[in-house]
Design a protein around this motif. Sequence first.
Motif, PDB file in Angstrom:
ATOM      1  N   GLY A   1      12.313  -3.027  11.641  1.00  0.00           N
ATOM      2  CA  GLY A   1      11.923  -3.131  10.237  1.00  0.00           C
ATOM      3  C   GLY A   1      10.458  -2.859  10.049  1.00  0.00           C
ATOM      4  N   ASP A   2      10.061  -2.660   8.813  1.00  0.00           N
ATOM      5  CA  ASP A   2       8.688  -2.290   8.464  1.00  0.00           C
ATOM      6  C   ASP A   2       7.683  -3.314   8.958  1.00  0.00           C
ATOM      7  OD1 ASP A   2       8.501   0.135   7.405  1.00  0.00           O
ATOM      8  OD2 ASP A   2       8.369  -0.470   5.304  1.00  0.00           O
ATOM      9  N   GLY A   3       6.791  -2.875   9.849  1.00  0.00           N
ATOM     10  CA  GLY A   3       5.708  -3.729  10.308  1.00  0.00           C
ATOM     11  C   GLY A   3       6.139  -4.887  11.177  1.00  0.00           C
ATOM     12  N   GLN A   4       7.416  -4.957  11.531  1.00  0.00           N
ATOM     13  CA  GLN A   4       7.904  -6.111  12.287  1.00  0.00           C
ATOM     14  C   GLN A   4       7.888  -5.876  13.786  1.00  0.00           C
ATOM     15  OE1 GLN A   4      11.499  -7.505  10.506  1.00  0.00           O
ATOM     16  NE2 GLN A   4      11.392  -9.515  11.447  1.00  0.00           N
ATOM     17  N   GLY A   5       7.811  -4.595  14.198  1.00  0.00           N
ATOM     18  CA  GLY A   5       7.841  -4.278  15.615  1.00  0.00           C
ATOM     19  C   GLY A   5       6.657  -3.441  16.043  1.00  0.00           C
ATOM     20  N   LEU A   6       6.287  -3.565  17.312  1.00  0.00           N
ATOM     21  CA  LEU A   6       5.208  -2.785  17.913  1.00  0.00           C
ATOM     22  C   LEU A   6       5.609  -2.492  19.342  1.00  0.00           C
ATOM     23  CD1 LEU A   6       2.211  -1.719  18.092  1.00  0.00           C
ATOM     24  CD2 LEU A   6       1.597  -4.047  18.821  1.00  0.00           C
ATOM     25  N   PHE A   7       5.489  -1.223  19.761  1.00  0.00           N
ATOM     26  CA  PHE A   7       5.744  -0.888  21.154  1.00  0.00           C
ATOM     27  C   PHE A   7       4.435  -0.768  21.910  1.00  0.00           C
ATOM     28  CE2 PHE A   7       5.830   2.155  24.635  1.00  0.00           C
ATOM     29  CZ  PHE A   7       6.776   1.549  25.445  1.00  0.00           C
ATOM     30  N   LEU A   8       4.405  -1.331  23.115  1.00  0.00           N
ATOM     31  CA  LEU A   8       3.274  -1.177  24.017  1.00  0.00           C
ATOM     32  C   LEU A   8       3.799  -0.833  25.402  1.00  0.00           C
ATOM     33  CD1 LEU A   8       1.144  -4.341  23.111  1.00  0.00           C
ATOM     34  CD2 LEU A   8       0.723  -1.995  22.369  1.00  0.00           C
ATOM     35  N   ALA A   9       3.170   0.139  26.057  1.00  0.00           N
ATOM     36  CA  ALA A   9       3.500   0.433  27.449  1.00  0.00           C
ATOM     37  C   ALA A   9       2.920  -0.670  28.326  1.00  0.00           C
ATOM     38  CB  ALA A   9       2.939   1.790  27.850  1.00  0.00           C
ATOM     39  N   LEU A  10       3.746  -1.211  29.213  1.00  0.00           N
ATOM     40  CA  LEU A  10       3.301  -2.317  30.061  1.00  0.00           C
ATOM     41  C   LEU A  10       4.042  -2.270  31.389  1.00  0.00           C
ATOM     42  CD1 LEU A  10       1.977  -5.080  30.689  1.00  0.00           C
ATOM     43  CD2 LEU A  10       3.781  -6.162  29.348  1.00  0.00           C
ATOM     44  N   ASP A  11       3.298  -2.069  32.464  1.00  0.00           N
ATOM     45  CA  ASP A  11       3.817  -2.226  33.818  1.00  0.00           C
ATOM     46  C   ASP A  11       3.512  -3.666  34.211  1.00  0.00           C
ATOM     47  OD1 ASP A  11       4.150  -2.433  36.578  1.00  0.00           O
ATOM     48  OD2 ASP A  11       3.383  -0.432  36.989  1.00  0.00           O
ATOM     49  N   VAL A  12       4.545  -4.485  34.347  1.00  0.00           N
ATOM     50  CA  VAL A  12       4.331  -5.921  34.526  1.00  0.00           C
ATOM     51  C   VAL A  12       3.647  -6.263  35.840  1.00  0.00           C
ATOM     52  CG1 VAL A  12       6.250  -6.565  33.020  1.00  0.00           C
ATOM     53  CG2 VAL A  12       6.660  -6.309  35.496  1.00  0.00           C
ATOM     54  N   THR A  13       3.576  -5.316  36.773  1.00  0.00           N
ATOM     55  CA  THR A  13       2.933  -5.590  38.058  1.00  0.00           C
ATOM     56  C   THR A  13       1.429  -5.312  38.033  1.00  0.00           C
ATOM     57  OG1 THR A  13       3.251  -3.365  38.990  1.00  0.00           O
ATOM     58  CG2 THR A  13       5.079  -4.927  39.222  1.00  0.00           C
TER      59      THR A  13
ATOM     60  N   ASP B   1      -2.785  -4.040  32.672  1.00  0.00           N
ATOM     61  CA  ASP B   1      -1.837  -3.764  31.596  1.00  0.00           C
ATOM     62  C   ASP B   1      -1.577  -5.015  30.772  1.00  0.00           C
ATOM     63  OD1 ASP B   1      -1.672  -1.207  32.605  1.00  0.00           O
ATOM     64  OD2 ASP B   1       0.526  -1.149  32.632  1.00  0.00           O
ATOM     65  N   TRP B   2      -1.479  -6.154  31.434  1.00  0.00           N
ATOM     66  CA  TRP B   2      -1.268  -7.420  30.718  1.00  0.00           C
ATOM     67  C   TRP B   2      -2.457  -7.740  29.813  1.00  0.00           C
ATOM     68  CZ3 TRP B   2       2.886 -10.086  29.700  1.00  0.00           C
ATOM     69  CH2 TRP B   2       3.997  -9.991  30.540  1.00  0.00           C
ATOM     70  N   VAL B   3      -3.653  -7.522  30.326  1.00  0.00           N
ATOM     71  CA  VAL B   3      -4.852  -7.788  29.517  1.00  0.00           C
ATOM     72  C   VAL B   3      -4.840  -6.913  28.265  1.00  0.00           C
ATOM     73  CG1 VAL B   3      -7.370  -7.610  29.455  1.00  0.00           C
ATOM     74  CG2 VAL B   3      -6.233  -8.544  31.486  1.00  0.00           C
TER      75      VAL B   3
ATOM     76  N   HIS C   1      -1.425 -14.760  31.526  1.00  0.00           N
ATOM     77  CA  HIS C   1      -2.087 -14.176  30.359  1.00  0.00           C
ATOM     78  C   HIS C   1      -1.433 -14.616  29.048  1.00  0.00           C
ATOM     79  CE1 HIS C   1      -4.944 -11.806  32.627  1.00  0.00           C
ATOM     80  NE2 HIS C   1      -3.969 -11.603  33.503  1.00  0.00           N
ATOM     81  N   GLY C   2      -0.154 -14.966  29.092  1.00  0.00           N
ATOM     82  CA  GLY C   2       0.491 -15.504  27.898  1.00  0.00           C
ATOM     83  C   GLY C   2      -0.075 -16.847  27.504  1.00  0.00           C
ATOM     84  N   ILE C   3      -0.290 -17.721  28.474  1.00  0.00           N
ATOM     85  CA  ILE C   3      -0.892 -19.030  28.195  1.00  0.00           C
ATOM     86  C   ILE C   3      -2.273 -18.844  27.572  1.00  0.00           C
ATOM     87  CG2 ILE C   3      -1.900 -21.078  29.278  1.00  0.00           C
ATOM     88  CD1 ILE C   3       0.410 -20.902  31.342  1.00  0.00           C
ATOM     89  N   ARG C   4      -3.047 -17.946  28.143  1.00  0.00           N
ATOM     90  CA  ARG C   4      -4.402 -17.701  27.624  1.00  0.00           C
ATOM     91  C   ARG C   4      -4.356 -17.238  26.170  1.00  0.00           C
ATOM     92  NH1 ARG C   4      -7.670 -14.140  31.625  1.00  0.00           N
ATOM     93  NH2 ARG C   4      -7.386 -16.076  32.808  1.00  0.00           N
TER      94      ARG C   4
END
Length: 256
Positions: free
Chosen positions: A53-65, A69-71, A124-127
């Motif tokens: 939906g409008d403005g409800q989603g955002l894609f980001l490239a992220l290699d979890v390792t 990328d997390w920062v 990084h989520g806690i931070r």
Amino acid sequence: MKRVEGKVALITGAAGGLGSAAARMLAREGARVVVTDRAAQEAAGRAVAESLGDGQGLFLALDVTREEDWVRAMEATQARFGRLDVLVNNAGMGIPKDVESLSLEEWRLVHAVNLDGTFLGCKHGIRAMRQCGARGSIINVSSQAGLMGVPSLAAYASAKGAVRMFTKTVALHCAEKGYGIRCNSIHPTFIETNMVKALLEASGAPDRAREGMRRSIPLGSLGEPDDVAHGIVYLASDESKLMTGAELVLDGGGTA
């Protein structure tokens, strides 16, 4: 009822399977969702984000390792939405090999994605949650294989078992610090996803392997991605405000 109205969620491995199902269900329940996945999955990930939906989603490239990328992902999430309330560490992989046939490189790869990725996400989520004062929820997608041995999935079972215990450590850390951040793990059985399809194909006899999977589940059928998404919405919502350091087991009775 919008069960997660006003919350911002970030989901890893969300270009398909469990991650995309969770993204769509969280969005329907009022959340804004950051859909992340590897750069190779960008087209599929953007399609999921746009479907919310409008403005409800955002894609980001992220290699979890990769910690850098997390920062970047946390910075981009806060820049776009101003906060982070929910983190779903969903990205995962498995290699169908036993302890004798598994190479050290394969062992390390499976642990890097499933366990290191979860560690970096929690760190990084806690931070990010603390920076915005969120009483947040971290949801680590483990597996039924994190509760019991699976001879043909040596590295995967090891990593998912470690995710279970790491979840409890994070939960108690956040509780002791008074952060107001909860952390729980979710343990699905075999779900109709591309990962399970790959396991079936790797068996050399997919029909027989599927029947074996089905018969290992007392309720008699493989799960669907939405079965897990419902659990994720519950853990993301304030309905589960007394739940931390716990397992939500969705295994059709398999561990019973």
